[in-house]
Design a protein around this motif. Structure first.
Motif, PDB file in Angstrom:
ATOM      1  N   PHE A  38       6.728  -9.186  -1.995  1.00  0.00           N
ATOM      2  CA  PHE A  38       6.353  -9.516  -0.628  1.00  0.00           C
ATOM      3  C   PHE A  38       7.418 -10.362   0.064  1.00  0.00           C
ATOM      4  CE2 PHE A  38       1.659  -9.342  -2.084  1.00  0.00           C
ATOM      5  CZ  PHE A  38       1.641  -7.971  -1.862  1.00  0.00           C
ATOM      6  N   ASP A  39       8.679 -10.121  -0.255  1.00  0.00           N
ATOM      7  CA  ASP A  39       9.771 -10.944   0.287  1.00  0.00           C
ATOM      8  C   ASP A  39       9.817 -10.929   1.814  1.00  0.00           C
ATOM      9  OD1 ASP A  39      10.386  -9.651  -2.354  1.00  0.00           O
ATOM     10  OD2 ASP A  39      11.953 -11.198  -2.361  1.00  0.00           O
ATOM     11  N   ARG A  40       9.332  -9.852   2.437  1.00  0.00           N
ATOM     12  CA  ARG A  40       9.385  -9.749   3.901  1.00  0.00           C
ATOM     13  C   ARG A  40       8.582 -10.871   4.556  1.00  0.00           C
ATOM     14  NH1 ARG A  40       7.034  -6.162   8.119  1.00  0.00           N
ATOM     15  NH2 ARG A  40       8.602  -6.135   9.779  1.00  0.00           N
ATOM     16  N   TYR A  41       7.690 -11.457   3.804  1.00  0.00           N
ATOM     17  CA  TYR A  41       6.909 -12.581   4.317  1.00  0.00           C
ATOM     18  C   TYR A  41       7.827 -13.660   4.880  1.00  0.00           C
ATOM     19  CZ  TYR A  41       4.237 -16.949   4.030  1.00  0.00           C
ATOM     20  OH  TYR A  41       3.663 -18.170   4.299  1.00  0.00           O
ATOM     21  N   TYR A  42       8.927 -13.932   4.235  1.00  0.00           N
ATOM     22  CA  TYR A  42       9.837 -14.993   4.663  1.00  0.00           C
ATOM     23  C   TYR A  42      10.627 -14.611   5.909  1.00  0.00           C
ATOM     24  CZ  TYR A  42       8.606 -17.416   0.404  1.00  0.00           C
ATOM     25  OH  TYR A  42       7.906 -18.067  -0.580  1.00  0.00           O
ATOM     26  N   GLU A  43      10.653 -13.319   6.249  1.00  0.00           N
ATOM     27  CA  GLU A  43      11.275 -12.893   7.502  1.00  0.00           C
ATOM     28  C   GLU A  43      10.311 -13.057   8.675  1.00  0.00           C
ATOM     29  OE1 GLU A  43      12.607  -8.885   7.091  1.00  0.00           O
ATOM     30  OE2 GLU A  43      13.594  -9.233   5.178  1.00  0.00           O
ATOM     31  N   LEU A  44       9.000 -12.962   8.381  1.00  0.00           N
ATOM     32  CA  LEU A  44       7.991 -12.985   9.439  1.00  0.00           C
ATOM     33  C   LEU A  44       7.393 -14.362   9.686  1.00  0.00           C
ATOM     34  CD1 LEU A  44       6.027  -9.755   8.416  1.00  0.00           C
ATOM     35  CD2 LEU A  44       7.670  -9.982  10.282  1.00  0.00           C
ATOM     36  N   LYS A  45       7.405 -15.228   8.714  1.00  0.00           N
ATOM     37  CA  LYS A  45       6.705 -16.506   8.812  1.00  0.00           C
ATOM     38  C   LYS A  45       7.360 -17.438   9.808  1.00  0.00           C
ATOM     39  CE  LYS A  45       8.970 -19.487   5.382  1.00  0.00           C
ATOM     40  NZ  LYS A  45       9.111 -20.663   6.263  1.00  0.00           N
ATOM     41  N   ASP A  46       6.578 -18.435  10.256  1.00  0.00           N
ATOM     42  CA  ASP A  46       7.128 -19.493  11.098  1.00  0.00           C
ATOM     43  C   ASP A  46       8.128 -20.318  10.300  1.00  0.00           C
ATOM     44  OD1 ASP A  46       5.579 -18.697  13.174  1.00  0.00           O
ATOM     45  OD2 ASP A  46       4.079 -20.282  12.978  1.00  0.00           O
ATOM     46  N   LYS A  47       8.957 -21.052  11.011  1.00  0.00           N
ATOM     47  CA  LYS A  47       9.949 -21.895  10.342  1.00  0.00           C
ATOM     48  C   LYS A  47       9.283 -22.938   9.465  1.00  0.00           C
ATOM     49  CE  LYS A  47      13.825 -25.008  11.318  1.00  0.00           C
ATOM     50  NZ  LYS A  47      14.630 -25.658  12.379  1.00  0.00           N
ATOM     51  N   ASN A  48       8.189 -23.499   9.965  1.00  0.00           N
ATOM     52  CA  ASN A  48       7.465 -24.536   9.215  1.00  0.00           C
ATOM     53  C   ASN A  48       6.026 -24.100   8.994  1.00  0.00           C
ATOM     54  OD1 ASN A  48       9.530 -26.267  11.109  1.00  0.00           O
ATOM     55  ND2 ASN A  48       9.349 -27.105   9.052  1.00  0.00           N
ATOM     56  N   LEU A  49       5.594 -24.177   7.744  1.00  0.00           N
ATOM     57  CA  LEU A  49       4.232 -23.826   7.369  1.00  0.00           C
ATOM     58  C   LEU A  49       3.531 -25.036   6.787  1.00  0.00           C
ATOM     59  CD1 LEU A  49       4.868 -20.455   5.497  1.00  0.00           C
ATOM     60  CD2 LEU A  49       4.104 -20.724   7.844  1.00  0.00           C
ATOM     61  N   TRP A  96       0.384 -10.796   7.825  1.00  0.00           N
ATOM     62  CA  TRP A  96       0.987  -9.641   7.133  1.00  0.00           C
ATOM     63  C   TRP A  96       0.710  -9.688   5.636  1.00  0.00           C
ATOM     64  CZ3 TRP A  96       4.803  -9.395   3.355  1.00  0.00           C
ATOM     65  CH2 TRP A  96       5.336  -8.127   3.104  1.00  0.00           C
ATOM     66  N   LEU A  97       0.869 -10.861   5.041  1.00  0.00           N
ATOM     67  CA  LEU A  97       0.682 -11.001   3.594  1.00  0.00           C
ATOM     68  C   LEU A  97      -0.767 -10.723   3.199  1.00  0.00           C
ATOM     69  CD1 LEU A  97       1.823 -11.846   0.842  1.00  0.00           C
ATOM     70  CD2 LEU A  97       1.316 -14.212   1.427  1.00  0.00           C
ATOM     71  N   ILE A  98      -1.725 -11.290   3.936  1.00  0.00           N
ATOM     72  CA  ILE A  98      -3.134 -11.098   3.599  1.00  0.00           C
ATOM     73  C   ILE A  98      -3.545  -9.644   3.795  1.00  0.00           C
ATOM     74  CG2 ILE A  98      -5.488 -11.739   4.258  1.00  0.00           C
ATOM     75  CD1 ILE A  98      -4.364 -14.522   4.944  1.00  0.00           C
ATOM     76  N   GLU A  99      -3.036  -9.013   4.837  1.00  0.00           N
ATOM     77  CA  GLU A  99      -3.348  -7.595   5.058  1.00  0.00           C
ATOM     78  C   GLU A  99      -2.799  -6.729   3.923  1.00  0.00           C
ATOM     79  OE1 GLU A  99      -1.751  -6.797   8.914  1.00  0.00           O
ATOM     80  OE2 GLU A  99      -3.585  -7.419   9.965  1.00  0.00           O
ATOM     81  N   LYS A 100      -1.625  -7.070   3.432  1.00  0.00           N
ATOM     82  CA  LYS A 100      -1.037  -6.322   2.311  1.00  0.00           C
ATOM     83  C   LYS A 100      -1.901  -6.455   1.061  1.00  0.00           C
ATOM     84  CE  LYS A 100       2.871  -4.324   3.528  1.00  0.00           C
ATOM     85  NZ  LYS A 100       3.089  -2.872   3.302  1.00  0.00           N
ATOM     86  N   VAL A 101      -2.344  -7.663   0.773  1.00  0.00           N
ATOM     87  CA  VAL A 101      -3.197  -7.890  -0.395  1.00  0.00           C
ATOM     88  C   VAL A 101      -4.521  -7.150  -0.230  1.00  0.00           C
ATOM     89  CG1 VAL A 101      -4.456  -9.639  -1.700  1.00  0.00           C
ATOM     90  CG2 VAL A 101      -2.124 -10.115  -0.929  1.00  0.00           C
ATOM     91  N   PHE A 102      -5.111  -7.220   0.954  1.00  0.00           N
ATOM     92  CA  PHE A 102      -6.393  -6.571   1.213  1.00  0.00           C
ATOM     93  C   PHE A 102      -6.309  -5.060   1.004  1.00  0.00           C
ATOM     94  CE2 PHE A 102      -9.261  -4.506   4.310  1.00  0.00           C
ATOM     95  CZ  PHE A 102     -10.486  -5.005   3.881  1.00  0.00           C
ATOM     96  N   SER A 103      -5.224  -4.460   1.443  1.00  0.00           N
ATOM     97  CA  SER A 103      -5.093  -2.999   1.378  1.00  0.00           C
ATOM     98  C   SER A 103      -5.028  -2.469  -0.049  1.00  0.00           C
ATOM     99  CB  SER A 103      -3.841  -2.552   2.147  1.00  0.00           C
ATOM    100  OG  SER A 103      -2.661  -3.036   1.516  1.00  0.00           O
ATOM    101  N   ARG A 104      -4.787  -3.336  -1.019  1.00  0.00           N
ATOM    102  CA  ARG A 104      -4.668  -2.884  -2.412  1.00  0.00           C
ATOM    103  C   ARG A 104      -6.022  -2.756  -3.106  1.00  0.00           C
ATOM    104  NH1 ARG A 104       0.142  -6.466  -5.044  1.00  0.00           N
ATOM    105  NH2 ARG A 104      -1.525  -8.027  -5.025  1.00  0.00           N
ATOM    106  N   ALA A 132     -12.742 -11.161  -6.139  1.00  0.00           N
ATOM    107  CA  ALA A 132     -11.376 -10.946  -6.621  1.00  0.00           C
ATOM    108  C   ALA A 132     -10.382 -11.115  -5.473  1.00  0.00           C
ATOM    109  CB  ALA A 132     -11.250  -9.564  -7.242  1.00  0.00           C
ATOM    110  N   PHE A 133     -10.732 -10.593  -4.293  1.00  0.00           N
ATOM    111  CA  PHE A 133      -9.856 -10.724  -3.127  1.00  0.00           C
ATOM    112  C   PHE A 133      -9.706 -12.186  -2.728  1.00  0.00           C
ATOM    113  CE2 PHE A 133      -9.731 -10.988   1.601  1.00  0.00           C
ATOM    114  CZ  PHE A 133      -8.417 -10.562   1.776  1.00  0.00           C
ATOM    115  N   ALA A 134     -10.843 -12.923  -2.682  1.00  0.00           N
ATOM    116  CA  ALA A 134     -10.791 -14.341  -2.329  1.00  0.00           C
ATOM    117  C   ALA A 134      -9.946 -15.123  -3.334  1.00  0.00           C
ATOM    118  CB  ALA A 134     -12.205 -14.920  -2.260  1.00  0.00           C
ATOM    119  N   GLY A 135     -10.092 -14.783  -4.618  1.00  0.00           N
ATOM    120  CA  GLY A 135      -9.306 -15.465  -5.649  1.00  0.00           C
ATOM    121  C   GLY A 135      -7.825 -15.170  -5.537  1.00  0.00           C
TER     122      GLY A 135
END
Length: 788
Positions: A38-49, A96-104, A132-135
């Protein structure tokens, strides 16, 4: 940012240390994201989380969540839909990250995420594995909880935001209808009455829809005996509208301010939405878990389970069962075997205690044993519980300081006096009552604090934005006024000045273990709530997260309460237990087939920047004290290491004693910084209050601000920023007063007209807001604050 600071590779938060991450939670989640692709997460995320902290490691009980999910009515054949609260989400990268996890997941149909309000709507088939999804998303730092707000219920920010679009449409059309008159159209033109009537209708709808927002808030503040900034705004709208109606009926163009009213309402709604949006975003970052949300298994006299029961319904004499990790909701007698409990949240005692059958356990203790669920017998009703009392503190009703009220009071009185003076001078002195009335309306209209109505929320927004980059979230903007009175800082010890988990002193020894031994140790600590187990689990997960997701079956873990745990892994017996060597007291031995293969040493971990922050407070005239439920010796030892005098370090205090300690000082001059339920009564007394966010959040929703990470630098940052904010606010007030002095003179001379008002009002707003933005720009803030 100082020269010794670096930024976390995952969340971007500034911190001091040799690692690339601000906390083990961020390190763990970073490894997971990379390993999962999920490396693309770091391209999409805000500068500060938001830093992850211990959130990713907390053990959850999602049975109630899953049960309510399965009870939902179908929105389509075989499809369920439900709204949930989602904590920790902040940007498009998170979505984006949560949607990716959900789709699996099998049965996943659709997911809609609202990061602004921390809400997620899930549509899925009944077989969807919600637990399982929440975990899994919790492993990435997000917490899924039952939605606590009513569907369709709007906050103040949403209410203002929903009105902006319609009011903007009305304002633009009102301007379009007024433009022909500004361009020279005669009042006697055949179309003039129709255009004027259209303007009246548009402005009237704008007042009804948008103006009512400020009328309600102004009246509410007056009922509370306050002068809120919405009061002069509401007054300006009302007077301008009344004067314009007179101008329309008398066909006097000098009193025709309808287009001004429509524009003014839009600008004020934007300012209010801006401020509420910031507050809502910060509030939705907390992790507070209220004990009244907990459920227990009720027992009959025969010991038979009769169903789940909310702790609010517990009564004296009832039997019930509690799982590991749960709070003991009411004072209860233990009816089952030995139990290991933590009293940290109610009295600050850091070491767990062993309770045996027949012992009475206080409300608020947390079960650390990982064996069978504990059987309890309630000794009191929930209404009598100390835990209930500790969570009944009030977080609302806190007012900013009386300074803003005094300024508004003087401002309103001066404006009304000048308006009356204009009427008297022109009416009685010159004999021109028409001009006198026009002067009165003009003064009340153009001197309305439009500029500060936009600049004030803008200042709060920029302060909140900058603090978020430092891992600090302001819940109540009234904090800033009260902060000026603070002269003493009062810190809890356990979980506040020290970290929630113990510090492992020899983490390098974990690298000497084989993969099988590594997995066996993880099996022993995976669901272990003991401080030693939690510390080891965090280190194991950050070192080899992929290895610990092995599909190998695990055998049950046996626990000897107060001594250790044992399991069989891949045909071999492993144990984690207290060292039996008196010379190695406090150490834990990892055994394989009865032979010690590693020993681990731990200690209370003081937050990394406590010493430097305490020095900063003392150097800036803020007295620092420690009040704790932990032993007096430990508290004094910590105070000595920080250079604090003994009289400012008090141990062995219960919640009532902490509250009394603050009452004996001037409460409005005290800021309380704590994390446990034992700090709740002291929170209620203190003038300002703050809390670090930890995995089992307790006080976030009762605090003025909360902070993340492994330090207390966030508290320092709030004080540093407060002086710059105050300076900027004074400059904005100076600009506003200068503008008002000029327009009042123009109005007094009878030169003010609707066109000039329509130009001056937005122009003054643009200048004032731009100045505030320039003063508090993030880059400028960083440069100025590092010089303080």
């Amino acid at each position: 940012m100082s020269k010794t600071e670096k930024t976390c590779l995952h969340c971007g938060a500034p911190f001091q240390g040799s690692s690339d991450f601000c906390c083990r939670g961020c390190e763990y989640v970073h490894h997971l994201i990379v390993e999962e692709g999920f490396d693309r997460y770091y391209e999409l995320k805000d500068k500060n989380l938001q830093p992850v902290g211990t959130t990713a490691f907390v053990q959850r009980d999602d049975r109630e969540l899953v049960e309510k999910w399965r009870q939902r009515e179908e929105v389509a054949p075989g499809v369920l839909q439900q709204d949930f609260e989602l904590k920790g989400i902040s940007c498009v990268g998170c979505v984006w990250l949560i949607e990716k996890v959900f789709s699996r997941y099998d049965g996943a149909v659709g997911i809609e995420i609202d990061p602004q309000h921390g809400r997620v709507s899930i549509e899925a088939a009944r077989e969807f594995e919600l637990a399982a999804f929440a975990g899994e998303i919790q492993r990435f730092g997000y917490t899924l909880r039952e939605w606590s707000g009513a569907r369709g219920q709007e906050s103040e920010g949403q209410t203002a935001g929903g009105k902006i679009g319609v009011c903007a449409f009305l304002a633009l059309n009102a301007m379009a209808f007024t433009l022909p008159f500004y361009l020279g159209m005669s009042q006697d033109d055949a179309l003039a009455p129709l255009l004027r009537f259209g303007i009246v209708v548009l402005a009237s709808f704008s007042v009804l829809l948008g103006g009512s927002f400020f009328f309600r808030r102004a009246l509410a503040s007056l009922r509370m005996g306050m002068l809120h900034i919405d009061l002069p705004i509401a007054l300006g709208i009302a007077v301008a509208y009344a004067g314009s109606l007179v101008g329309w009926m008398t066909r006097d163009p000098d009193l025709f301010y309808f287009d001004f009213i429509a524009i003014f309402i839009v600008l004020m709604l934007v300012g209010r939405w801006f401020q509420e949006r910031v507050t809502e975003r910060n509030v939705h970052q907390g992790y507070e878990a209220h004990p009244s949300e907990q459920f227990v298994e009720q027992l009959e006299g025969s010991g038979e389970r009769v169903g789940r029961l909310n702790v609010r319904d517990l009564q004296r004499g009832m039997g019930y069962i509690l799982p590991a990790g749960a709070w003991v909701p009411v004072q209860s007698r233990l009816e089952s075997s030995e139990l290991l409990l933590s009293l940290e949240s109610i009295n600050g005692e850091s070491d767990p205690r062993v309770y045996t059958k027949g012992d009475v356990i206080p409300a608020g203790a947390m079960i650390l044993s990982r064996g069978e669920a504990a059987v309890m017998h309630a000794q009191e009703d929930w209404s009598q519980s100390l835990l209930k009392r500790l969570f009944e503190i009030q977080s609302g009703g806190r007012r900013e300081s009386s300074l803003m009220e005094r300024i508004l009071k003087v401002y309103i009185l001066v404006v009304i006096a000048l308006a009356g003076l204009g009427l008297v001078v022109w009416g009685l002195g010159i004999g021109d009552w028409r001009t006198g009335f026009q002067v009165t309306v003009s003064i009340l209209v153009v001197s309305c604090p439009c500029a500060i109505g936009l600049a004030y929320p803008r200042i709060n927004d920029q302060c909140a934005r900058w603090l978020r980059t430092r891992g600090v979230y302001v819940r109540l903007h009234s904090l800033w006024g009260r902060l000026k009175q603070v002269r003493q800082l009062c810190f809890d010890k356990t979980g506040t000045l020290t970290l929630e988990t113990l510090e492992l002193l020899n983490p390098e020894d974990l690298k000497t273990l084989s993969d099988g031994q590594f997995q066996a140790l993880f099996a022993l600590v995976d669901r272990n709530l003991h401080p030693v187990g939690r510390s080891l689990k965090e280190h194991l997960l950050t070192q080899k997260p992929s290895l610990l997701r092995s599909s190998e079956p695990r055998e049950a873990v046996e626990e000897t309460v107060g001594f250790g745990v044992k399991t069989r892994w891949m045909g071999r017996v492993y144990e984690l237990r207290k060292s039996s060597d008196p010379c190695r007291a406090g150490m834990s031995d990892f055994m394989e087939q009865g032979e010690c293969i590693a020993s681990f040493a731990f200690r209370d971990s003081v937050r990394r920047d406590v010493e430097s922050c305490v020095q900063w407070f003392e150097q800036n005239g803020l007295s620092v004290s420690i009040i704790s439920g932990d032993s007096a010796d430990r508290v004094r030892q910590l105070a000595d290491s920080l250079g604090l005098p003994t009289e400012r370090a008090v141990g062995g205090m219960d919640p009532v004693a902490k509250a009394r300690w603050i009452d004996e000082r001037e409460p409005e001059t005290v800021m309380m910084v704590g994390d446990g339920a034992n700090d709740a009564l002291a929170f209620e007394r203190a003038g300002c209050r703050a809390t670090p966010v930890i995995g089992r959040g307790i006080l976030e929703n009762h605090s003025d601000f909360f902070f993340l990470g492994q330090g207390i630098q966030g508290v320092v940052d709030v004080f540093r920023l407060a002086s710059l904010r105050q300076r900027t606010l004074h400059q904005v007030l100076s600009l506003t007063l200068s503008y008002n002095a000029i327009v009042v003179v123009i109005a007094m001379l009878g030169w003010m007209n609707p066109l000039l008002a329509a130009i001056l009002m937005p122009l003054s707003s643009i200048v004032t807001v731009s100045w505030a933005s320039l003063c508090l720009a993030s880059g400028r803030l960083n440069r100025m604050l590092t010089q303080l």
